[in-house]
Each structure stands twice: as C-alpha cells, then as structure tokens.
Design a protein around this motif. Structure first.
Motif, PDB file in Angstrom:
ATOM      1  N   SER A  20       0.808  -1.220   0.000  1.00 24.98           N
ATOM      2  CA  SER A  20       0.000   0.000   0.000  1.00 24.98           C
ATOM      3  C   SER A  20       0.843   1.273   0.000  1.00 24.98           C
ATOM      4  N   LYS A  21       2.100   1.197   0.446  1.00 28.56           N
ATOM      5  CA  LYS A  21       2.962   2.375   0.486  1.00 28.56           C
ATOM      6  C   LYS A  21       3.830   2.509  -0.771  1.00 28.56           C
ATOM      7  N   THR A  22       4.393   1.399  -1.223  1.00 26.68           N
ATOM      8  CA  THR A  22       5.362   1.459  -2.323  1.00 26.68           C
ATOM      9  C   THR A  22       4.803   0.996  -3.658  1.00 26.68           C
ATOM     10  N   ASN A  23       3.640   0.329  -3.619  1.00 21.71           N
ATOM     11  CA  ASN A  23       3.019  -0.266  -4.812  1.00 21.71           C
ATOM     12  C   ASN A  23       3.843  -1.421  -5.381  1.00 21.71           C
ATOM     13  N   GLU A  24       4.826  -1.899  -4.633  1.00 18.37           N
ATOM     14  CA  GLU A  24       5.620  -3.035  -5.084  1.00 18.37           C
ATOM     15  C   GLU A  24       4.799  -4.322  -5.030  1.00 18.37           C
ATOM     16  N   LEU A  25       5.083  -5.225  -5.955  1.00 15.96           N
ATOM     17  CA  LEU A  25       4.408  -6.518  -5.974  1.00 15.96           C
ATOM     18  C   LEU A  25       4.802  -7.333  -4.744  1.00 15.96           C
ATOM     19  N   ILE A  26       3.828  -7.839  -4.020  1.00 14.41           N
ATOM     20  CA  ILE A  26       4.062  -8.703  -2.862  1.00 14.41           C
ATOM     21  C   ILE A  26       3.821 -10.158  -3.243  1.00 14.41           C
ATOM     22  N   ALA A  27       2.751 -10.403  -3.952  1.00 14.99           N
ATOM     23  CA  ALA A  27       2.418 -11.765  -4.389  1.00 14.99           C
ATOM     24  C   ALA A  27       1.384 -11.690  -5.493  1.00 14.99           C
ATOM     25  N   ALA A  28       1.315 -12.751  -6.282  1.00 16.32           N
ATOM     26  CA  ALA A  28       0.278 -12.874  -7.304  1.00 16.32           C
ATOM     27  C   ALA A  28      -0.197 -14.313  -7.321  1.00 16.32           C
ATOM     28  N   GLN A  29      -1.505 -14.497  -7.312  1.00 13.22           N
ATOM     29  CA  GLN A  29      -2.117 -15.821  -7.408  1.00 13.22           C
ATOM     30  C   GLN A  29      -2.925 -15.852  -8.707  1.00 13.22           C
ATOM     31  N   LEU A  30      -2.456 -16.674  -9.638  1.00 11.19           N
ATOM     32  CA  LEU A  30      -3.058 -16.709 -10.964  1.00 11.19           C
ATOM     33  C   LEU A  30      -3.611 -18.094 -11.258  1.00 11.19           C
ATOM     34  N   LYS A  31      -4.471 -18.156 -12.257  1.00  2.00           N
ATOM     35  CA  LYS A  31      -4.988 -19.431 -12.745  1.00  2.00           C
ATOM     36  C   LYS A  31      -4.136 -19.874 -13.923  1.00  2.00           C
ATOM     37  N   LEU A  32      -3.615 -21.091 -13.863  1.00  2.96           N
ATOM     38  CA  LEU A  32      -2.833 -21.629 -14.965  1.00  2.96           C
ATOM     39  C   LEU A  32      -3.673 -21.607 -16.237  1.00  2.96           C
ATOM     40  N   ARG A  33      -3.096 -21.177 -17.325  1.00  2.00           N
ATOM     41  CA  ARG A  33      -3.845 -21.071 -18.572  1.00  2.00           C
ATOM     42  C   ARG A  33      -4.364 -22.437 -19.026  1.00  2.00           C
ATOM     43  N   SER A  34      -5.494 -22.404 -19.717  1.00  2.00           N
ATOM     44  CA  SER A  34      -6.136 -23.649 -20.146  1.00  2.00           C
ATOM     45  C   SER A  34      -5.244 -24.459 -21.075  1.00  2.00           C
ATOM     46  N   GLN A  35      -4.384 -23.802 -21.857  1.00  2.00           N
ATOM     47  CA  GLN A  35      -3.502 -24.541 -22.762  1.00  2.00           C
ATOM     48  C   GLN A  35      -2.429 -25.330 -22.005  1.00  2.00           C
ATOM     49  N   SER A  36      -2.291 -25.057 -20.709  1.00  2.10           N
ATOM     50  CA  SER A  36      -1.333 -25.799 -19.894  1.00  2.10           C
ATOM     51  C   SER A  36      -1.985 -26.970 -19.159  1.00  2.10           C
ATOM     52  N   ASP A  37      -3.309 -27.125 -19.309  1.00  2.00           N
ATOM     53  CA  ASP A  37      -4.038 -28.138 -18.537  1.00  2.00           C
ATOM     54  C   ASP A  37      -3.555 -29.554 -18.824  1.00  2.00           C
ATOM     55  N   ASP A  38      -3.335 -29.871 -20.101  1.00  2.00           N
ATOM     56  CA  ASP A  38      -2.911 -31.233 -20.438  1.00  2.00           C
ATOM     57  C   ASP A  38      -1.563 -31.549 -19.801  1.00  2.00           C
ATOM     58  N   LEU A  39      -0.661 -30.587 -19.823  1.00  2.00           N
ATOM     59  CA  LEU A  39       0.643 -30.790 -19.204  1.00  2.00           C
ATOM     60  C   LEU A  39       0.506 -30.932 -17.691  1.00  2.00           C
ATOM     61  N   ALA A  40      -0.376 -30.145 -17.082  1.00  2.00           N
ATOM     62  CA  ALA A  40      -0.604 -30.253 -15.637  1.00  2.00           C
ATOM     63  C   ALA A  40      -1.176 -31.620 -15.273  1.00  2.00           C
ATOM     64  N   LYS A  41      -2.049 -32.161 -16.139  1.00  2.00           N
ATOM     65  CA  LYS A  41      -2.608 -33.495 -15.885  1.00  2.00           C
ATOM     66  C   LYS A  41      -1.522 -34.560 -15.935  1.00  2.00           C
ATOM     67  N   ILE A  42      -0.583 -34.419 -16.880  1.00  2.00           N
ATOM     68  CA  ILE A  42       0.528 -35.372 -16.965  1.00  2.00           C
ATOM     69  C   ILE A  42       1.363 -35.312 -15.691  1.00  2.00           C
ATOM     70  N   VAL A  43       1.681 -34.104 -15.236  1.00  2.00           N
ATOM     71  CA  VAL A  43       2.471 -33.938 -14.013  1.00  2.00           C
ATOM     72  C   VAL A  43       1.736 -34.547 -12.819  1.00  2.00           C
ATOM     73  N   GLU A  44       0.442 -34.263 -12.711  1.00  2.00           N
ATOM     74  CA  GLU A  44      -0.339 -34.782 -11.589  1.00  2.00           C
ATOM     75  C   GLU A  44      -0.356 -36.308 -11.587  1.00  2.00           C
ATOM     76  N   ARG A  45      -0.520 -36.908 -12.761  1.00  2.00           N
ATOM     77  CA  ARG A  45      -0.554 -38.363 -12.856  1.00  2.00           C
ATOM     78  C   ARG A  45       0.802 -38.974 -12.507  1.00  2.00           C
ATOM     79  N   LEU A  46       1.887 -38.365 -13.023  1.00  2.00           N
ATOM     80  CA  LEU A  46       3.220 -38.892 -12.741  1.00  2.00           C
ATOM     81  C   LEU A  46       3.555 -38.796 -11.258  1.00  2.00           C
TER      82      LEU A  46
END
Length: 266
Positions: free
Chosen positions: A36-62
């Motif tokens: 709030s004072k410096t406007n510096e990034l502290i953290a970001a929580q994002l949703k993995l893009r849909s085009q990465s879903d197949d790769l995420a499924k492979i990682v989860e299965r492995l």
C-alpha cells in the motif's frame, strides 16, 4: 482479476514451527497483492492457462502414480514433510555431497522433470504479464550468481520441491538467494483448507487447483493452514520452484565432476 493493496505489519511467530491458522481473509480467486505504500508486488495468485491443462494433468498423474515418496521426510531446517526435490541440489557436508549435482528425481523420472520445467516456463510468462520488472530483476539476479548449467531452462530457478499434502508451519525459505522469488503450482483434489497464510499482510491465498502463485519466499513469512481430505484418494501437491543460494558456490558441471573425483581419491 482483483488488485489488492496490503499493508505490512511487524509480525513474528510466537513459537518455533508455529502452525498456520485459518483466517477470515481468504482470497480464493486470481489476484495481485501490492504494498500500500510502495506499490511493489508482494504476491500474485493466478490461474494456470487452459492450454497448460494437459501438461498439468501429466504432471499430476506422474506424481501420484509414478513417483516414489518416502513416508517420512525431514528437512535440515527441522520442518518435517513428505517431499521430493528436483533440479539442482547444492553441496552438503552432512550428506557427504561435495559438489552440485542433479537431484535423484531427475535421473529416476526425466519425463516428470521435463514436464515440470515446461510448466515453469509457461508459468513465468504469466508472471511477466503481471509484473515484468519483478521477474526480470529476479532472473538477472539469479543468472549473475548461478552458472547456467544449474538452471531449469530459462526460468530463473535452480531447483524445486514437490510437497505431498503437507501443512507446513510458518517459515521463510532461508536457503534461497536473497532477493529471488518463488513460484508455486498447486494440484489438488477433494481437499478443504490447505491455504497459504501471509501473516505479515493478514492475507490468506486459497491456492486453488491449477493455481500458480509468485512471492518472495525468502523474505515473506508464510505457512499452510490446516486441511481436511474428503476422500482416501484426495491430495494436495504443491510444486515450488526456487533458486538456492549455495549453488552460487559451484562451477560448471565439468568442474563439479572434477571436485567429486578429487574428493574420492583422497
């Protein structure tokens, strides 16, 4: 996406390995936290893009079916959790490791390593869209300290850890390069709770399934809130990418191999 202004407070854990607590200030959607004072990034929580879903499924299965995980794993910091490390591991006298080397997982499951590295590459592209200056500063810092032989692709990370359904207490990632950032990918199913509490900012990030979260794990206190598994098959895998400080001691792979050979001949 929510942009949230947060103020830092003077917070310290009351006890060693104090467990994270559930809070009412849960943010379970994509968001960006800025000071709030410096406007510096502290953290970001994002949703993995849909085009990465197949790769995420492979990682989860492995991870779920092809990865051998000890029932009990203790970190040198004293924090106990079930985990597997990948990427580069640093020299460690207590473990009779005299040089930098590839983690055992890299040799046992190269397919998983390749998939994790590619997911990291895709994740940092989203980070750059949110705050390219922070990513560039992180990457430049790491690359001035670490030989490229020990980096995971172009990610600015040396290593990573896969945490298996672990409610970690409040901690800082003290082994990381000061000023470097961490990236965490969450793969979860049938789990309630297991959020990331940042007590200095009185914020709890939901760490929802297929989320990627960026923050300075070396500088910011964080811990995982209690969780409940709704099924026997439930899981909460978090894959944290980071840059280890001790790897800055290492030369190229050829030099590290020579160091091992010299140590063995003594």
């Amino acid at each position: 996406m929510r942009n949230i202004s947060v103020a830092k407070t003077n917070w310290m854990p009351q006890t060693k390995h104090e467990h994270a607590r559930s809070t009412a200030n849960l943010i379970d959607e994509p968001c960006v936290l800025r000071d709030s004072k410096t406007n510096e990034l502290i953290a970001a929580q994002l949703k993995l893009r849909s085009q990465s879903d197949d790769l995420a499924k492979i990682v989860e299965r492995l991870i779920k079916f092809d990865l051998d995980v000890p029932m009990d794993t203790a970190r040198l910091s004293g924090i106990e959790s079930r985990n597997r490390v990948f990427g580069t591991v640093e020299p460690n006298k207590l473990r009779r490791r005299v040089a930098c080397s590839a983690a055992r997982l890299d040799k046992e499951n190269p397919m998983l390593l390749a998939a994790l590295t590619e997911l990291a590459n895709q994740g940092i592209e989203q980070w750059r869209e949110i705050d390219d200056a922070t990513f560039t500063a992180h990457k430049n810092l790491v690359e001035t300290k670490i030989h490229p032989d020990w980096l995971l692709g172009e990610t600015g990370f040396t290593s990573g850890v896969i945490n298996f359904t672990a409610a970690l207490p409040y901690h800082k990632d003290s082994g990381n390069i000061p000023g470097s950032w961490s990236m965490m990918l969450a793969l979860r199913s049938n789990v309630e709770g297991g959020h990331l509490h940042l007590p200095e900012y009185d914020v709890t990030l939901g760490i929802f399934d297929r989320s990627i979260t960026f923050f300075n794990g070396q500088a910011v206190w964080h811990g995982v809130t209690p969780f409940h598994l709704n099924k026997k098959t439930a899981h909460r895998f978090t894959i944290v990418f980071y840059a280890k400080n001790k790897i800055a001691q290492c030369g190229c792979k050829a030099d590290e191999l020579k160091r091992v050979q010299q140590e063995a001949s003594q």
